[in-house]
Each structure stands twice: as structure tokens, then as C-alpha cells.
Scaffold this motif. Structure first.
Motif, PDB file in Angstrom:
ATOM      1  N   GLY A 201      27.570   9.341  -3.433  1.00  0.00           N
ATOM      2  CA  GLY A 201      26.960   9.920  -4.622  1.00  0.00           C
ATOM      3  C   GLY A 201      26.957   8.987  -5.816  1.00  0.00           C
ATOM      4  N   ALA A 202      27.108   7.684  -5.582  1.00  0.00           N
ATOM      5  CA  ALA A 202      27.134   6.695  -6.660  1.00  0.00           C
ATOM      6  C   ALA A 202      25.748   6.560  -7.299  1.00  0.00           C
ATOM      7  CB  ALA A 202      27.602   5.344  -6.118  1.00  0.00           C
ATOM      8  N   ASP A 203      25.718   5.901  -8.426  1.00  0.00           N
ATOM      9  CA  ASP A 203      24.482   5.654  -9.164  1.00  0.00           C
ATOM     10  C   ASP A 203      23.507   4.888  -8.263  1.00  0.00           C
ATOM     11  OD1 ASP A 203      22.483   4.872 -10.882  1.00  0.00           O
ATOM     12  OD2 ASP A 203      23.807   3.935 -12.350  1.00  0.00           O
ATOM     13  N   PRO A 204      22.292   5.403  -8.036  1.00  0.00           N
ATOM     14  CA  PRO A 204      21.334   4.698  -7.172  1.00  0.00           C
ATOM     15  C   PRO A 204      20.921   3.336  -7.710  1.00  0.00           C
ATOM     16  CG  PRO A 204      20.292   6.560  -8.284  1.00  0.00           C
ATOM     17  CD  PRO A 204      21.765   6.683  -8.525  1.00  0.00           C
ATOM     18  N   GLU A 205      21.157   3.073  -8.997  1.00  0.00           N
ATOM     19  CA  GLU A 205      20.852   1.758  -9.550  1.00  0.00           C
ATOM     20  C   GLU A 205      21.885   0.713  -9.122  1.00  0.00           C
ATOM     21  OE1 GLU A 205      18.102   1.228 -11.070  1.00  0.00           O
ATOM     22  OE2 GLU A 205      17.489   3.299 -11.477  1.00  0.00           O
TER      23      GLU A 205
ATOM     24  N   ASP B  30      11.915   7.423  -3.152  1.00  0.00           N
ATOM     25  CA  ASP B  30      10.564   7.675  -3.632  1.00  0.00           C
ATOM     26  C   ASP B  30       9.722   6.437  -3.341  1.00  0.00           C
ATOM     27  OD1 ASP B  30       8.218   8.179  -4.952  1.00  0.00           O
ATOM     28  OD2 ASP B  30       9.123   8.413  -6.935  1.00  0.00           O
ATOM     29  N   PRO B  31       8.717   6.545  -2.459  1.00  0.00           N
ATOM     30  CA  PRO B  31       7.917   5.353  -2.127  1.00  0.00           C
ATOM     31  C   PRO B  31       7.253   4.725  -3.341  1.00  0.00           C
ATOM     32  CG  PRO B  31       7.461   7.145  -0.595  1.00  0.00           C
ATOM     33  CD  PRO B  31       8.290   7.728  -1.698  1.00  0.00           C
TER      34      PRO B  31
ATOM     35  N   VAL C 124      12.104  -4.564  -0.460  1.00  0.00           N
ATOM     36  CA  VAL C 124      13.278  -4.423  -1.308  1.00  0.00           C
ATOM     37  C   VAL C 124      13.251  -2.996  -1.820  1.00  0.00           C
ATOM     38  CG1 VAL C 124      12.018  -5.431  -3.249  1.00  0.00           C
ATOM     39  CG2 VAL C 124      14.491  -5.239  -3.364  1.00  0.00           C
ATOM     40  N   ALA C 125      14.427  -2.359  -1.857  1.00  0.00           N
ATOM     41  CA  ALA C 125      14.518  -0.967  -2.291  1.00  0.00           C
ATOM     42  C   ALA C 125      15.732  -0.801  -3.182  1.00  0.00           C
ATOM     43  CB  ALA C 125      14.615  -0.027  -1.082  1.00  0.00           C
ATOM     44  N   GLY C 126      15.615   0.073  -4.181  1.00  0.00           N
ATOM     45  CA  GLY C 126      16.731   0.309  -5.088  1.00  0.00           C
ATOM     46  C   GLY C 126      16.406   1.439  -6.043  1.00  0.00           C
ATOM     47  N   GLY C 127      17.223   1.580  -7.070  1.00  0.00           N
ATOM     48  CA  GLY C 127      16.991   2.598  -8.085  1.00  0.00           C
ATOM     49  C   GLY C 127      15.703   2.340  -8.849  1.00  0.00           C
ATOM     50  N   PRO C 128      15.097   3.393  -9.415  1.00  0.00           N
ATOM     51  CA  PRO C 128      13.807   3.233 -10.103  1.00  0.00           C
ATOM     52  C   PRO C 128      13.822   2.203 -11.239  1.00  0.00           C
ATOM     53  CG  PRO C 128      14.270   5.555  -9.722  1.00  0.00           C
ATOM     54  CD  PRO C 128      15.513   4.808  -9.340  1.00  0.00           C
ATOM     55  N   GLU C 129      14.889   2.171 -12.034  1.00  0.00           N
ATOM     56  CA  GLU C 129      14.941   1.219 -13.143  1.00  0.00           C
ATOM     57  C   GLU C 129      15.030  -0.211 -12.625  1.00  0.00           C
ATOM     58  OE1 GLU C 129      17.792  -0.013 -16.927  1.00  0.00           O
ATOM     59  OE2 GLU C 129      18.003   1.980 -16.038  1.00  0.00           O
ATOM     60  N   THR C 130      15.893  -0.404 -11.639  1.00  0.00           N
ATOM     61  CA  THR C 130      16.023  -1.740 -11.041  1.00  0.00           C
ATOM     62  C   THR C 130      14.709  -2.185 -10.434  1.00  0.00           C
ATOM     63  OG1 THR C 130      18.358  -1.349 -10.567  1.00  0.00           O
ATOM     64  CG2 THR C 130      17.266  -3.092  -9.315  1.00  0.00           C
TER      65      THR C 130
ATOM     66  N   THR D  14       0.835  -1.199   0.000  1.00  0.00           N
ATOM     67  CA  THR D  14       0.000   0.000   0.000  1.00  0.00           C
ATOM     68  C   THR D  14       0.872   1.251   0.000  1.00  0.00           C
ATOM     69  OG1 THR D  14      -0.065   0.122   2.420  1.00  0.00           O
ATOM     70  CG2 THR D  14      -1.783  -1.199   1.334  1.00  0.00           C
ATOM     71  N   PRO D  15       0.341   2.379  -0.480  1.00  0.00           N
ATOM     72  CA  PRO D  15       1.106   3.622  -0.406  1.00  0.00           C
ATOM     73  C   PRO D  15       1.520   3.969   1.022  1.00  0.00           C
ATOM     74  CG  PRO D  15      -0.785   3.892  -1.872  1.00  0.00           C
ATOM     75  CD  PRO D  15      -0.934   2.550  -1.211  1.00  0.00           C
ATOM     76  N   GLU D  16       0.638   3.660   1.979  1.00  0.00           N
ATOM     77  CA  GLU D  16       0.962   3.953   3.379  1.00  0.00           C
ATOM     78  C   GLU D  16       2.157   3.138   3.855  1.00  0.00           C
ATOM     79  OE1 GLU D  16      -3.202   4.897   2.465  1.00  0.00           O
ATOM     80  OE2 GLU D  16      -2.032   3.040   2.266  1.00  0.00           O
ATOM     81  N   LEU D  17       2.201   1.871   3.463  1.00  0.00           N
ATOM     82  CA  LEU D  17       3.313   1.015   3.880  1.00  0.00           C
ATOM     83  C   LEU D  17       4.618   1.481   3.243  1.00  0.00           C
ATOM     84  CD1 LEU D  17       4.725  -1.398   5.097  1.00  0.00           C
ATOM     85  CD2 LEU D  17       3.652  -2.859   3.373  1.00  0.00           C
ATOM     86  N   ARG D  18       4.584   1.752   1.943  1.00  0.00           N
ATOM     87  CA  ARG D  18       5.816   2.183   1.277  1.00  0.00           C
ATOM     88  C   ARG D  18       6.301   3.533   1.808  1.00  0.00           C
ATOM     89  NH1 ARG D  18       4.216   2.797  -3.967  1.00  0.00           N
ATOM     90  NH2 ARG D  18       2.094   2.011  -3.629  1.00  0.00           N
ATOM     91  N   THR D  19       5.367   4.392   2.190  1.00  0.00           N
ATOM     92  CA  THR D  19       5.747   5.674   2.799  1.00  0.00           C
ATOM     93  C   THR D  19       6.373   5.454   4.171  1.00  0.00           C
ATOM     94  OG1 THR D  19       4.020   6.866   1.595  1.00  0.00           O
ATOM     95  CG2 THR D  19       4.866   7.903   3.601  1.00  0.00           C
ATOM     96  N   ALA D  20       5.836   4.501   4.929  1.00  0.00           N
ATOM     97  CA  ALA D  20       6.416   4.195   6.243  1.00  0.00           C
ATOM     98  C   ALA D  20       7.833   3.650   6.098  1.00  0.00           C
ATOM     99  CB  ALA D  20       5.528   3.193   6.981  1.00  0.00           C
ATOM    100  N   VAL D  21       8.062   2.785   5.118  1.00  0.00           N
ATOM    101  CA  VAL D  21       9.404   2.257   4.881  1.00  0.00           C
ATOM    102  C   VAL D  21      10.356   3.389   4.487  1.00  0.00           C
ATOM    103  CG1 VAL D  21      10.800   0.783   3.368  1.00  0.00           C
ATOM    104  CG2 VAL D  21       8.629  -0.068   4.278  1.00  0.00           C
TER     105      VAL D  21
END
Length: 393
Positions: A229-233, A87-88, A255-261, A67-74
Motif C-alpha cells: 500500500g505504499a505511495d505509487p510514486e 491506468d494505461p 516504463v510504468a509508475g505513478g502518474p506524477e512520475t 498507442t492506447p491499444e498497446l498501453r492497455t495490453a501492457v
């Protein structure tokens, strides 16, 4: 029908192997299980209330990514803990515990070829067994890198030849480490990030023990990413509520990472993932937003660290863990020690070789046993004293 050949070389999983070793022998005393890393501390007392107030959610299919709420909490927890802004919507996904994600993420992002050759996946040795299976399932060759006393119980990936590193797609790292309890310093993470940038691979940071530590919060891969400052991916981080909140049965992590990944991980998960039920997502949202129960949990583990230090004071080779809830105890032979403990005392531990792979230089886990510090304190004390008297007396 013929079965896939690629899994044929994998040894049997650790716990069936342990049962085959021990179960046809009588226990030499009242059994004390110190094998599985299953938290037994109380989970937060508000869990039942939150679950009950969201029971209607069992009547709906849950959103696959959370849920958006869960991803925002993380995202809030990540910002407080590591100073990283995620970005959640595009950088976080709820998963069924970290094991599912550690496997599926490799399938999602590791290409079939790199530098025109079959790719490599770097795995610390010993290690959490899903890493190797994920590599094999991804049509990559796992490269087992010793994580021994000589390297501070963390793998020295930088020592690998350049031609090996150029074929790497994913490097797994667990900190605090399972089974050794070693913590990767911020400098270690920064050096690994620089190596990943140079040789173009992703770091899979398994941080499920991040909130169980002895003296200071362990640095994390996202903290290093902010600093460098490395590539977030370049970094993919995995965590769960199993250890942090004593909720292994909730099967909820992220799991969290760069947007493309993350887009690739979410795409695969939309086909093969099992979303966490909405009532458990509500519990998860509350858990990632609350630190009070985490501090109380840390205090209980601090007592267990102190107990282990007291019981093994003066024991040759004893090294207190920096984090996590395992002891990695040196013995002459892990299987022989586990069998002796079971038949003479009833204490059940895991041979270190069951968490390692044989290499040209031997099996780095053979001379160890892994002991889980998860039992209630009185039971744990009895088990540790029996172990010490049997193996180190």
C-alpha cells in the motif's frame, strides 16, 4: 572544444574492452560466442503477419507514449502478472527498449540537490552499465553497493548509513539480476519499499528478465507495491519484449509508475525520445497479450538450465542462476580466464570486472566471468564443455 568532464571517469564500455583484450589473439578453436545477452530463440510465428498487416503505419509518426491499444495490453499483462492495476493513460509509456528508459527516467526525476547536497544514486555492483551513466548525467554521484555471494548477489541497501540514504534520489535494482541471476524475494522488495519511504527515494526496478526463471515467477516491485500500500510514486518499473518474446530488434518496452512520475518521464521523452514505429507497436500489443510463446520460451531456457547443471555438476563454486540467462562463474581472475578460454578453446566470455566498478574493498566482479546461455543448444553444450574442461578440469 572541451568535452564534459563528468563522463571522463567512466571506463570504456564492456564490449570494446573485450575486443581489445581478445581480438589480437587467434581463437584456439571454432569460435563460440557466449558474451552478449542477445536472445536467439525463435520469436512468435505471428510476428510477420501482424507486421505485414500494419505496414501502412510506417507512413505516420507514431504516438510518443504508445498507442492506447498497446498501453492497455501492457496494463492487462501487469494485472495478470502482478495483480497491480495501472491506468494505461497516465501510468504507462512505450519506450525503445528498457535501456533508453532506464537512462532517461533518471534525468527526468532525480533532482539536482537533495537535503541541500549533491544527490546519490544507488547502483548494485556489478550492474547493467547504463545505471551509472544515468546517475552521472543526472548530476548525481553513483554509490556502488556490493552484490556478492555474501549478500545473496543482491545489494544490501539497508546497510548503508542513514546520512547516505537521506541523499539518495534513485535506487536501481535488477531482478532477476544481470549478471548473477539472483531473484529478489517479495520480502526483499517490501523491505526496500519501506527503506524508500523512510528516506524518500524512488526505486527503479529493472525487470527485463522477469519471464526467464527456473522454478517460479519472480516477484516484482509492483506486486510489493500492491501488498504494501505504499505511495505509487515510489516505484518505477522497466520491462521489454527483448527477452520475454525474443524480439530484441523490435526495441520495444515500457516504463510504468505513478502518474506524477510518469508525467515527468513523458515530458522529457516528448523532446528526446524516439517513438517506436506503429507496425512494431502493433506487434508489441499482440506480444503483451499472449502468453503461449512465453511459456514455450521458458521451456527452452529450462533445458539450458538443466544442461548447465549437468555440465558443471561438481564444479567448485558453481551456483545455478534462479533466473535470467547468464552463468556467473567464479574464477581466479576474470580477464585471465577469458583470455585463456579464447586462446585455448575459442570460447568467448565476458570478464566480470567489466560489469563492476573498483571500490575500496576491491572489484566484486574480478573473480568471475559472465556466460550467456543464448546460443542454440548444441552449440551451447560444446561451449560449456570446453569452458569446464579448460577452467575447471
Amino acid at each position: 572544444m572541451k568535452f564534459p568532464e563528468r563522463f571522463a571517469a567512466l571506463p570504456e564500455y564492456a564490449f570494446p574492452r573485450l575486443r581489445a583484450l581478445l581480438d589480437h589473439h587467434e581463437a584456439g578453436g571454432e569460435p563460440v560466442s557466449m558474451t552478449i545477452g542477445e536472445p536467439t530463440h525463435p520469436f512468435p510465428d505471428w510476428v510477420a503477419e501482424v507486421l505485414a498487416s500494419h505496414l501502412a503505419g510506417f507512413n505516420r509518426y507514431p504516438p510518443n507514449e504508445g498507442t492506447p491499444e498497446l498501453r492497455t495490453a501492457v496494463a492487462g499483462w501487469v494485472k495478470r502478472r502482478y495483480g497491480a492495476v495501472l491506468d494505461p493513460a497516465t501510468q504507462i509509456c512505450n519506450v525503445n527498449g528498457s535501456r533508453e528508459a532506464l537512462f532517461n527516467a533518471c534525468l527526468a526525476v532525480s533532482p539536482e540537490r537533495k537535503a541541500g547536497q549533491r544527490p546519490f544514486v544507488l547502483v548494485p555492483n556489478p550492474f547493467y552499465q547504463v545505471y551509472a551513466v544515468a546517475a552521472v548525467a543526472s548530476e548525481a554521484d553513483p554509490v556502488y553497493v556490493p552484490a556478492t555471494a555474501a549478500t545473496g548477489f543482491l545489494p544490501d541497501y539497508a546497510a548503508l548509513p542513514a546520512e547516505t540514504l537521506d541523499r539518495v534520489t534513485v535506487a536501481y535494482l535488477c531482478s532477476p539480476a544481470n549478471p548473477q541471476g539472483a531473484v529478489a524475494s517479495l520480502d526483499y522488495w517490501l523491505e526496500l519499499l519501506a527503506l524508500a519511504e523512510k528516506h524518500d527515494f524512488k526505486i527503479f526496478a529493472d525487470e527485463c528478465y522477469s519471464e526467464i526463471w527456473r522454478t517460479a515467477p519472480p516477484p516484482g516491485a509492483l506486486e510489493a507495491l500492491v501488498r504494501s500500500g505504499a505511495d505509487p510514486e515510489r516505484v518505477v518499473v522497466f520491462n521489454s519484449l527483448s527477452k520475454r518474446s525474443n524480439l530484441p530488434g523490435a526495441r520495444s518496452g515500457f516504463v510504468a509508475g505513478g502518474p506524477e512520475t510518469m508525467a515527468r518521464i513523458k515530458q522529457l521523452r516528448s523532446y528526446n525520445g524516439a517513438p517506436v514505429p506503429l507496425p512494431l507497436q502493433a506487434v508489441s500489443t499482440r506480444a503483451w497479450s499472449d502468453e503461449t510463446h512465453v511459456i514455450a520460451n521458458q521451456a527452452l531456457y529450462a533445458e539450458k538450465y538443466a544442461l548447465a547443471d549437468e555440465v558443471f555438476a561438481g564444479a567448485q563454486g558453481y551456483q545455478p542462476p534462479e533466473g535470467g540467462f547468464f552463468l556467473w562463474l567464479p574464477v581466479e581472475d576474470g580477464e585471465a580466464a577469458a583470455l585463456k578460454l579464447w586462446t585455448q578453446t575459442g570460447v568467448r566470455v565476458l570478464p566480470g570486472a567489466y560489469l563492476s566498478r573498483d571500490t575500496d574493498s576491491g572489484n566484486p566482479g574480478k573473480g568471475y566471468i559472465r556466460v550467456a546461455l543464448v546460443a542454440p543448444k548444441d552449440e551451447l553444450k560444446r561451449g560449456l564443455i570446453r569452458l569446464r574442461d579448460c577452467l575447471y578440469g
